[in-house]
Design a protein around this motif. Structure first.
Motif: not given
Length: 186
Positions: A99-117
């Motif tokens: 799904k493109p980002i304009w339909e859902t940001a879920m994949t991006s959000s999950v990746i963000f949650q799994l990224t060490f800052p």
């Protein structure tokens, strides 16, 4: 990077997190309310009622609709709650990977949650408190999810760079390297 089959990744995720228990102190809908408390007052009655929306005691029972509705919950949930709900979010990210980002940001959000800052001591402490709750089987399942996302080719999205950052910052590291990650407390 090896190619990973979606069914194998989902099976690995299910096996790794099969016995994880929910944190009764903060459920999914309660964590979503905590996010809303940044802009409005949440009564104790409303907070208690939100818990009733989460009768599920196994992460794989949590409906996709609840994951979609609680898009900010992982940022506000307790570490043990994060460990319980995170596999449901990862499963949902795989379901929505095309799904493109304009339909859902879920994949991006999950990746963000799994990224060490990189440079934020507070956030490093915050995420390590969660990441270090996972055993090696669970770490490998997270790495498999991120590898699947990084390898997934879609005409609509390209999560490769973000997923690779998450892998290279924590999940793809050797256990000895992960165990030595520390926060500077200067």
């Amino acid at each position: 990077m090896k190619v990973v089959d979606e069914e194998l990744v989902l099976a690995q995720l299910a096996a790794a997190f099969s016995y994880v228990r929910r944190d009764e102190g903060c459920t999914l809908h309660q964590a979503q309310l905590i996010d809303q408390s940044l802009s409005r007052e949440i009564s104790e009655k409303e907070y208690d009622a939100a818990k009733l929306l989460d009768p599920y005691t196994k992460w794989y029972e949590v409906p996709s609709a609840d994951i979609d509705a609680c898009d900010a919950a992982l940022s506000h949930i307790t570490p043990t709650g994060w460990r319980f709900y995170n596999p449901a979010y990862m499963r949902r990210a795989i379901e929505l990977v095309d799904k493109p980002i304009w339909e859902t940001a879920m994949t991006s959000s999950v990746i963000f949650q799994l990224t060490f800052p990189d440079n934020d001591d507070f956030m490093q402490h915050y995420v390590l408190e969660r990441f270090k709750l996972l055993n090696e089987q669970q770490v490998q399942a997270v790495a498999a999810v991120l590898t699947f996302i990084a390898n997934h080719l879609s005409s609509q999205t390209d999560w490769r760079e973000e997923a690779m950052t998450a892998l290279n910052s924590y999940w793809g590291l050797e256990p000895i390297v992960r165990s030595t990650l520390r926060i500077k407390l200067d």
